[in-house]
Design a protein around this motif. Structure first.
Motif, PDB file in Angstrom:
ATOM      1  N   PHE A  34      11.529 -33.878 -69.524  1.00  0.00           N
ATOM      2  CA  PHE A  34      10.929 -32.962 -69.283  1.00  0.00           C
ATOM      3  C   PHE A  34       9.455 -32.147 -70.308  1.00  0.00           C
ATOM      4  N   SER A  73       9.869 -32.945 -65.750  1.00  0.00           N
ATOM      5  CA  SER A  73       9.724 -31.600 -65.010  1.00  0.00           C
ATOM      6  C   SER A  73       8.450 -31.817 -66.293  1.00  0.00           C
ATOM      7  N   ASP A  81      15.919 -35.525 -70.046  1.00  0.00           N
ATOM      8  CA  ASP A  81      16.744 -33.957 -69.458  1.00  0.00           C
ATOM      9  C   ASP A  81      18.052 -34.616 -69.151  1.00  0.00           C
ATOM     10  N   TRP A 132      15.526 -34.977 -57.956  1.00  0.00           N
ATOM     11  CA  TRP A 132      15.374 -33.954 -58.900  1.00  0.00           C
ATOM     12  C   TRP A 132      15.075 -32.967 -57.994  1.00  0.00           C
ATOM     13  N   THR A 133      15.574 -31.767 -59.655  1.00  0.00           N
ATOM     14  CA  THR A 133      15.785 -30.957 -59.463  1.00  0.00           C
ATOM     15  C   THR A 133      14.678 -30.383 -61.533  1.00  0.00           C
ATOM     16  N   ALA A 134      14.179 -30.033 -61.460  1.00  0.00           N
ATOM     17  CA  ALA A 134      12.805 -28.698 -62.744  1.00  0.00           C
ATOM     18  C   ALA A 134      14.127 -28.337 -63.304  1.00  0.00           C
ATOM     19  N   HIS A 135      14.076 -28.916 -64.730  1.00  0.00           N
ATOM     20  CA  HIS A 135      14.667 -28.615 -65.984  1.00  0.00           C
ATOM     21  C   HIS A 135      14.486 -27.600 -66.339  1.00  0.00           C
ATOM     22  N   VAL A 173       6.282 -25.537 -62.192  1.00  0.00           N
ATOM     23  CA  VAL A 173       6.920 -26.663 -62.994  1.00  0.00           C
ATOM     24  C   VAL A 173       7.457 -27.935 -61.404  1.00  0.00           C
ATOM     25  N   GLN A 174       6.761 -28.900 -61.774  1.00  0.00           N
ATOM     26  CA  GLN A 174       7.310 -29.929 -60.828  1.00  0.00           C
ATOM     27  C   GLN A 174       7.128 -31.027 -61.346  1.00  0.00           C
ATOM     28  N   CYS A 175       7.796 -32.088 -60.005  1.00  0.00           N
ATOM     29  CA  CYS A 175       7.904 -33.942 -60.468  1.00  0.00           C
ATOM     30  C   CYS A 175       6.673 -34.344 -60.878  1.00  0.00           C
ATOM     31  N   ALA A 229      11.549 -26.749 -68.884  1.00  0.00           N
ATOM     32  CA  ALA A 229      10.144 -27.759 -69.152  1.00  0.00           C
ATOM     33  C   ALA A 229       9.291 -25.692 -69.029  1.00  0.00           C
ATOM     34  N   CYS A 258      10.166 -38.115 -56.203  1.00  0.00           N
ATOM     35  CA  CYS A 258      10.207 -37.271 -57.156  1.00  0.00           C
ATOM     36  C   CYS A 258      11.550 -36.653 -55.753  1.00  0.00           C
TER      37      CYS A 258
END
Length: 149
Positions: free
Chosen positions: A69, A99, A83, A26-29, A39-41, A32, A18
């Protein structure tokens, strides 16, 4: 899978899969579904297992994992989607990240989640365990697989 109790290695595993900076970060979708903790990984296999994607040498960041996600549907069910901010999954990846709602992610690992399971089932460091998700058994990843609460 096999339990791994080394907290330093667990944190390394999470940070590898993550990763929030660098290549494959990682980037939150944006679609999500979040909750009170955003929102977390979430990574799979779990950071607290010897099978974590953070352990094998070839995995230098989570960018090589299947990227998904989670989104809650109007009927109350949850769906996982690809994603599209990353390459589409081949389903041959050795790891996955998604996500997910932050509270769900935390609860899955603490309390009655994985940590609680290890304690209740007396799974020691290195001990083997099997994970079963009845709602997903036999589900083809190219199809829509719905998990009902």
């Amino acid at each position: 899978m096999h339990r791994m109790t080394d907290k330093v290695q667990q944190e390394h595993n999470r940070n590898t899969i993550c990763n929030k900076t660098g290549v494959g970060k990682w980037t939150a979708h944006p679609d999500a579904t979040g909750d009170t903790q955003g929102v977390q990984c979430d990574e799979f296999p779990f950071a607290a297992t010897q099978e974590s994607g953070g352990i094998p040498t070839p995995v230098v960041n989570g960018g090589i994992c299947a990227q998904l996600f989670a989104q809650k549907q109007d009927d109350g069910t949850w769906r996982l989607f690809d994603d599209d901010g990353y390459d589409p999954p081949t389903w041959k990846e050795i790891c996955g990240r998604a996500s997910m709602p932050g509270k769900q992610n935390g609860d899955a690992g603490r309390g009655p989640g994985l940590s609680g399971f290890f304690t209740k089932a007396r799974v020691q460091n290195g001990g083997a365990f099997y994970m079963e998700v009845p709602q997903m058994e036999g589900c083809n990843p190219d199809d829509v697989c719905v998990i009902r609460p």
